[in-house]
Design a protein around this motif. Structure first.
Motif, PDB file in Angstrom:
ATOM      1  N   SER A  84       0.858  -1.178   0.000  1.00  0.00           N
ATOM      2  CA  SER A  84       0.000   0.000   0.000  1.00  0.00           C
ATOM      3  C   SER A  84       0.899   1.234   0.000  1.00  0.00           C
ATOM      4  CB  SER A  84      -0.910  -0.006   1.232  1.00  0.00           C
ATOM      5  OG  SER A  84      -1.665   1.175   1.300  1.00  0.00           O
ATOM      6  N   TRP A  85       0.637   2.160  -0.925  1.00  0.00           N
ATOM      7  CA  TRP A  85       1.492   3.320  -1.073  1.00  0.00           C
ATOM      8  C   TRP A  85       0.761   4.441  -1.794  1.00  0.00           C
ATOM      9  CZ3 TRP A  85       3.363  -1.524  -2.929  1.00  0.00           C
ATOM     10  CH2 TRP A  85       2.907  -1.844  -4.211  1.00  0.00           C
ATOM     11  N   TYR A  86       1.342   5.611  -1.760  1.00  0.00           N
ATOM     12  CA  TYR A  86       0.816   6.734  -2.539  1.00  0.00           C
ATOM     13  C   TYR A  86       1.355   6.612  -3.957  1.00  0.00           C
ATOM     14  CZ  TYR A  86      -0.238  11.402  -4.222  1.00  0.00           C
ATOM     15  OH  TYR A  86      -0.721  12.455  -4.966  1.00  0.00           O
ATOM     16  N   ASP A  87       0.464   6.564  -4.925  1.00  0.00           N
ATOM     17  CA  ASP A  87       0.848   6.444  -6.323  1.00  0.00           C
ATOM     18  C   ASP A  87       0.761   7.827  -6.971  1.00  0.00           C
ATOM     19  OD1 ASP A  87       0.915   5.952  -9.148  1.00  0.00           O
ATOM     20  OD2 ASP A  87       0.455   3.855  -8.740  1.00  0.00           O
ATOM     21  N   ARG A  89       1.330   8.754  -9.959  1.00  0.00           N
ATOM     22  CA  ARG A  89       0.728   8.793 -11.286  1.00  0.00           C
ATOM     23  C   ARG A  89      -0.787   8.785 -11.209  1.00  0.00           C
ATOM     24  NH1 ARG A  89       4.854   4.265 -13.520  1.00  0.00           N
ATOM     25  NH2 ARG A  89       4.753   3.806 -11.295  1.00  0.00           N
ATOM     26  N   LEU A  90      -1.323   8.164 -10.152  1.00  0.00           N
ATOM     27  CA  LEU A  90      -2.773   8.137  -9.987  1.00  0.00           C
ATOM     28  C   LEU A  90      -3.262   9.292  -9.116  1.00  0.00           C
ATOM     29  CD1 LEU A  90      -3.303   4.302  -9.387  1.00  0.00           C
ATOM     30  CD2 LEU A  90      -3.513   5.582 -11.524  1.00  0.00           C
ATOM     31  N   GLY A  91      -2.386   9.847  -8.292  1.00  0.00           N
ATOM     32  CA  GLY A  91      -2.744  10.977  -7.450  1.00  0.00           C
ATOM     33  C   GLY A  91      -3.474  10.601  -6.184  1.00  0.00           C
ATOM     34  N   HIS A  92      -3.381   9.344  -5.764  1.00  0.00           N
ATOM     35  CA  HIS A  92      -4.024   8.946  -4.503  1.00  0.00           C
ATOM     36  C   HIS A  92      -3.356   7.680  -3.977  1.00  0.00           C
ATOM     37  CE1 HIS A  92      -6.206   5.608  -6.426  1.00  0.00           C
ATOM     38  NE2 HIS A  92      -6.477   6.447  -7.409  1.00  0.00           N
ATOM     39  N   HIS A  93      -3.727   7.333  -2.750  1.00  0.00           N
ATOM     40  CA  HIS A  93      -3.201   6.130  -2.119  1.00  0.00           C
ATOM     41  C   HIS A  93      -3.861   4.899  -2.737  1.00  0.00           C
ATOM     42  CE1 HIS A  93      -0.776   4.731   1.317  1.00  0.00           C
ATOM     43  NE2 HIS A  93      -1.601   3.697   1.336  1.00  0.00           N
ATOM     44  N   VAL A  94      -3.096   3.820  -2.901  1.00  0.00           N
ATOM     45  CA  VAL A  94      -3.658   2.595  -3.469  1.00  0.00           C
ATOM     46  C   VAL A  94      -3.290   1.397  -2.601  1.00  0.00           C
ATOM     47  CG1 VAL A  94      -3.569   3.464  -5.838  1.00  0.00           C
ATOM     48  CG2 VAL A  94      -1.661   2.098  -4.949  1.00  0.00           C
ATOM     49  N   PHE A  95      -4.142   0.395  -2.676  1.00  0.00           N
ATOM     50  CA  PHE A  95      -3.872  -0.921  -2.132  1.00  0.00           C
ATOM     51  C   PHE A  95      -3.712  -1.833  -3.347  1.00  0.00           C
ATOM     52  CE2 PHE A  95      -5.966   1.391   1.160  1.00  0.00           C
ATOM     53  CZ  PHE A  95      -5.358   0.974   2.340  1.00  0.00           C
ATOM     54  N   ALA A  96      -2.498  -2.331  -3.530  1.00  0.00           N
ATOM     55  CA  ALA A  96      -2.165  -3.086  -4.745  1.00  0.00           C
ATOM     56  C   ALA A  96      -2.098  -4.574  -4.438  1.00  0.00           C
ATOM     57  CB  ALA A  96      -0.841  -2.602  -5.321  1.00  0.00           C
ATOM     58  N   TYR A  97      -2.855  -5.351  -5.229  1.00  0.00           N
ATOM     59  CA  TYR A  97      -2.920  -6.800  -5.036  1.00  0.00           C
ATOM     60  C   TYR A  97      -2.444  -7.511  -6.303  1.00  0.00           C
ATOM     61  CZ  TYR A  97      -5.966  -5.380  -1.187  1.00  0.00           C
ATOM     62  OH  TYR A  97      -6.472  -4.784  -0.060  1.00  0.00           O
ATOM     63  N   ASP A  98      -1.793  -8.671  -6.113  1.00  0.00           N
ATOM     64  CA  ASP A  98      -1.411  -9.488  -7.256  1.00  0.00           C
ATOM     65  C   ASP A  98      -2.681  -9.849  -8.020  1.00  0.00           C
ATOM     66  OD1 ASP A  98      -0.609 -11.539  -9.018  1.00  0.00           O
ATOM     67  OD2 ASP A  98       0.998 -12.171  -7.688  1.00  0.00           O
ATOM     68  N   ALA A  99      -2.784  -9.380  -9.250  1.00  0.00           N
ATOM     69  CA  ALA A  99      -4.034  -9.462  -9.997  1.00  0.00           C
ATOM     70  C   ALA A  99      -4.466 -10.887 -10.292  1.00  0.00           C
ATOM     71  CB  ALA A  99      -3.911  -8.683 -11.310  1.00  0.00           C
ATOM     72  N   LEU A 100      -3.524 -11.847 -10.281  1.00  0.00           N
ATOM     73  CA  LEU A 100      -3.909 -13.212 -10.627  1.00  0.00           C
ATOM     74  C   LEU A 100      -4.781 -13.854  -9.555  1.00  0.00           C
ATOM     75  CD1 LEU A 100      -1.340 -12.657 -12.495  1.00  0.00           C
ATOM     76  CD2 LEU A 100      -1.364 -15.128 -12.764  1.00  0.00           C
ATOM     77  N   HIS A 101      -4.802 -13.263  -8.357  1.00  0.00           N
ATOM     78  CA  HIS A 101      -5.667 -13.739  -7.286  1.00  0.00           C
ATOM     79  C   HIS A 101      -7.039 -13.077  -7.319  1.00  0.00           C
ATOM     80  CE1 HIS A 101      -2.423 -15.782  -4.888  1.00  0.00           C
ATOM     81  NE2 HIS A 101      -1.676 -14.968  -5.626  1.00  0.00           N
ATOM     82  N   ASP A 102      -7.226 -12.117  -8.199  1.00  0.00           N
ATOM     83  CA  ASP A 102      -8.405 -11.255  -8.190  1.00  0.00           C
ATOM     84  C   ASP A 102      -9.303 -11.573  -9.387  1.00  0.00           C
ATOM     85  OD1 ASP A 102     -10.283  -9.245  -8.071  1.00  0.00           O
ATOM     86  OD2 ASP A 102      -8.833  -7.593  -8.073  1.00  0.00           O
ATOM     87  N   ARG A 103     -10.477 -12.154  -9.140  1.00  0.00           N
ATOM     88  CA  ARG A 103     -11.377 -12.519 -10.231  1.00  0.00           C
ATOM     89  C   ARG A 103     -11.815 -11.312 -11.052  1.00  0.00           C
ATOM     90  NH1 ARG A 103     -15.557 -17.266  -8.124  1.00  0.00           N
ATOM     91  NH2 ARG A 103     -14.038 -18.987  -8.293  1.00  0.00           N
ATOM     92  N   ASP A 104     -12.023 -10.186 -10.388  1.00  0.00           N
ATOM     93  CA  ASP A 104     -12.451  -8.990 -11.121  1.00  0.00           C
ATOM     94  C   ASP A 104     -11.359  -8.517 -12.078  1.00  0.00           C
ATOM     95  OD1 ASP A 104     -14.854  -9.035  -9.787  1.00  0.00           O
ATOM     96  OD2 ASP A 104     -14.221  -7.619  -8.235  1.00  0.00           O
ATOM     97  N   ALA A 105     -10.108  -8.564 -11.610  1.00  0.00           N
ATOM     98  CA  ALA A 105      -9.004  -8.141 -12.467  1.00  0.00           C
ATOM     99  C   ALA A 105      -8.796  -9.116 -13.618  1.00  0.00           C
ATOM    100  CB  ALA A 105      -7.727  -8.014 -11.629  1.00  0.00           C
ATOM    101  N   MET A 106      -8.860 -10.411 -13.339  1.00  0.00           N
ATOM    102  CA  MET A 106      -8.623 -11.391 -14.386  1.00  0.00           C
ATOM    103  C   MET A 106      -9.734 -11.411 -15.428  1.00  0.00           C
ATOM    104  SD  MET A 106      -5.729 -12.148 -13.561  1.00  0.00           S
ATOM    105  CE  MET A 106      -5.476 -13.134 -15.018  1.00  0.00           C
ATOM    106  N   ALA A 107     -10.920 -11.033 -15.028  1.00  0.00           N
ATOM    107  CA  ALA A 107     -12.015 -10.944 -15.991  1.00  0.00           C
ATOM    108  C   ALA A 107     -11.715  -9.928 -17.082  1.00  0.00           C
ATOM    109  CB  ALA A 107     -13.314 -10.582 -15.273  1.00  0.00           C
ATOM    110  N   ARG A 108     -10.874  -8.952 -16.758  1.00  0.00           N
ATOM    111  CA  ARG A 108     -10.504  -7.922 -17.738  1.00  0.00           C
ATOM    112  C   ARG A 108      -9.682  -8.536 -18.864  1.00  0.00           C
ATOM    113  NH1 ARG A 108     -10.012  -3.313 -14.881  1.00  0.00           N
ATOM    114  NH2 ARG A 108      -9.765  -2.209 -16.845  1.00  0.00           N
ATOM    115  N   TYR A 109      -8.796  -9.473 -18.520  1.00  0.00           N
ATOM    116  CA  TYR A 109      -8.013 -10.164 -19.544  1.00  0.00           C
ATOM    117  C   TYR A 109      -8.937 -10.972 -20.460  1.00  0.00           C
ATOM    118  CZ  TYR A 109      -3.288  -9.317 -17.683  1.00  0.00           C
ATOM    119  OH  TYR A 109      -2.107  -8.744 -17.304  1.00  0.00           O
ATOM    120  N   LEU A 110      -9.829 -11.730 -19.848  1.00  0.00           N
ATOM    121  CA  LEU A 110     -10.714 -12.580 -20.636  1.00  0.00           C
ATOM    122  C   LEU A 110     -11.592 -11.746 -21.557  1.00  0.00           C
ATOM    123  CD1 LEU A 110     -11.519 -15.492 -21.114  1.00  0.00           C
ATOM    124  CD2 LEU A 110     -13.234 -15.268 -19.302  1.00  0.00           C
TER     125      LEU A 110
END
Length: 470
Positions: A84-87, A89-110
């Motif tokens: 978790s860090w201030y990004d 480029r995005l201008g706000h704090h983010v919580f970053a997760y390995d996307a392969l564990h995230d169904r919502d993120a992986m749905a974007r690839y599909l």
């Protein structure tokens, strides 16, 4: 993610714990973070390339890390939190997760694959898709847990996305070979549906591949182990007398490999090694032995026989080379209701990507499989011995019998004839080279298993002595 020192401790800790990270225990330090893609939506999906340097002075490596970025913590993904860090480029704090564990993120690839006709650019990524398969965009993703160097996600029973973690510029052989075999209609691979890449100057970075999900397939190594266990529990019966005899499967696997090699020879360049190139091949085997002796001193007992086997290669007039698997063993095979499938055409992971793309002899693949047919019964016998108080001699005998029967069945089916003297010389050298590699691996990772390759080298030396006597 920003490329500031404050983010690196979190990232380094995540890498050190990741199953797919190959630099564990080497004092890994993140020296660069390059964001190569950003796909808008919920969550924001980004792809970062992480450059890692090592305290032991080894070459830097680059790893791919797709991230699902959230403005608030996601409890369901706590196990996959990278940091978790201030990004900036995005201008706000983010919580970053390995996307392969995230169904919502992986749905974007599909979804990106589903919306691709042949080639489509999305957020810095280029999606390629082969014709003939309609993606099931309603399928949920499930991350496989058994892999190491890469990560794979199944989309229901429809398809599998393999994400390459360690990244090197240039074509990935797994994609290149699967594309050719898929277009050729090969029955011996899971068909390729598409792949993802990103530009890298004059080259590309191939990041992931989508392919057929062989849902009902059984792992070749596990099937072989089951056959051996069945033999070991049958008392005085021989390998050809038990219900779990594997020789028929070994023969069918030999045919599958031969047919795969034929298709690869038709679609990739081939050439015949010159006598000088045979000398170079022998020299490379000698060099690997030199390095192995430093790590695995027990190899010194077999050094004279190994040197003789490698010198014999240098005297051969030449041999055909082509695109091959490069790291073939039972664990790289799957048995389906329609026959054997060969998987993971990336080649030997320890070799540089460019080297893995070079043509080689078919006998390297054959040697790898023959060594695997030796490993399977010996591992099963060792496990059985650990749980028994007697019977080791009988188990060892049965293990050798199983290995010999299945090696013969595989090789006979693969070649379809008796090997000539030059082919036998080359195959024996590749087998020896593989056993040397195995000895180093076992010394470093499973010292109790080093007897498996050492006994194989002893058998090769004895066979060579018998041949000289005749």
């Amino acid at each position: 993610m920003t490329d500031s020192e404050t983010t690196h401790p979190q990232l380094e800790a995540y890498l050190e714990a990741a199953r797919w990270f190959g630099g564990k225990g080497r004092g890994a330090r993140v020296t660069g973070i390059d964001r190569i893609a950003s796909l808008d939506g919920s969550p924001l999906l980004t792809v970062d390339l992480i450059t890692v340097a090592y305290a032991d002075g080894g070459a830097d490596e680059v790893y791919q890390l797709p991230l699902g970025n959230y403005a608030e913590p996601e409890g369901r993904l706590e196990h996959a939190l990278v940091g978790s860090w201030y990004d900036g480029r995005l201008g706000h704090h983010v919580f970053a997760y390995d996307a392969l564990h995230d169904r919502d993120a992986m749905a974007r690839y599909l979804q990106a694959f589903a919306e691709t006709d042949a080639t489509r650019e999305v957020g810095g990524l280029t999606f390629h898709r082969l014709p003939g398969h309609e993606c099931d965009t309603e399928a949920h993703s499930t991350l496989f847990t058994g892999e190491q160097s890469n990560s794979s996600v199944a989309f229901g029973e429809d398809s599998v996305l393999k994400v390459f973690r360690k990244i090197t510029p240039g074509p990935n052989p797994d994609i290149a070979v699967h594309e050719v075999l898929t277009r050729a209609g090969s029955e011996h691979v899971a068909h390729l549906y598409g792949w993802v890449e990103a530009p890298a100057g004059d080259e590309v970075l191939q990041l992931a591949m989508l392919q057929q999900f062989l849902r009902t397939a059984s792992d070749g190594w596990e099937l072989a182990q089951a056959s051996v266990r069945n033999l070991l529990t049958e008392g005085d019966l021989h390998a050809d007398e038990v219900g779990g005899d594997f020789a028929g499967e070994a023969a069918r696997l030999g045919v599958a490999l031969a047919e795969t090699h034929e298709v690869l020879a038709e679609h990739f360049p081939t050439h015949v090694r010159t006598p000088a190139e045979m000398g170079e091949l022998a020299a490379s085997m000698h060099a690997r032995l030199d390095a192995a002796l430093e790590v695995a001193p027990p190899l010194s007992a077999y050094e004279p026989a190994l040197r003789t086997a490698y010198d014999a290669v240098a005297s051969l007039p030449g041999s055909l080379v082509q695109t091959v698997h490069g790291d073939l063993h039972l664990g790289q095979t799957l048995r389906t209701v329609k026959g054997w499938k060969i998987v993971d055409f990336e080649g030997e992971p320890a070799r540089p990507l460019a080297e893995r793309m070079l043509p080689d002899s078919r006998w390297r693949d054959v040697a790898g499989m023959l060594r695997s047919f030796d490993y399977a019964p010996r591992v099963a016998a060792m496990i059985a011995s650990a749980n028994a108080v007697e019977g080791d001699e009988q188990r060892d005998y049965r293990a050798r019998e199983w290995a010999a029967r299945n090696r013969e069945a595989f090789l006979t089916a693969y070649a379809g004839r008796t090997l000539d003297d030059d082919e036998r010389t080359l195959l024996d050298a590749y087998i020896a080279d593989k056993a040397v590699y195995e000895a180093v691996y076992e010394v470093r990772n499973r010292p109790a298993w080093v007897t498996i390759p050492l006994e194989a080298l002893e058998a090769l030396g004895a066979a060579a002595d018998d041949e000289e006597t005749r």
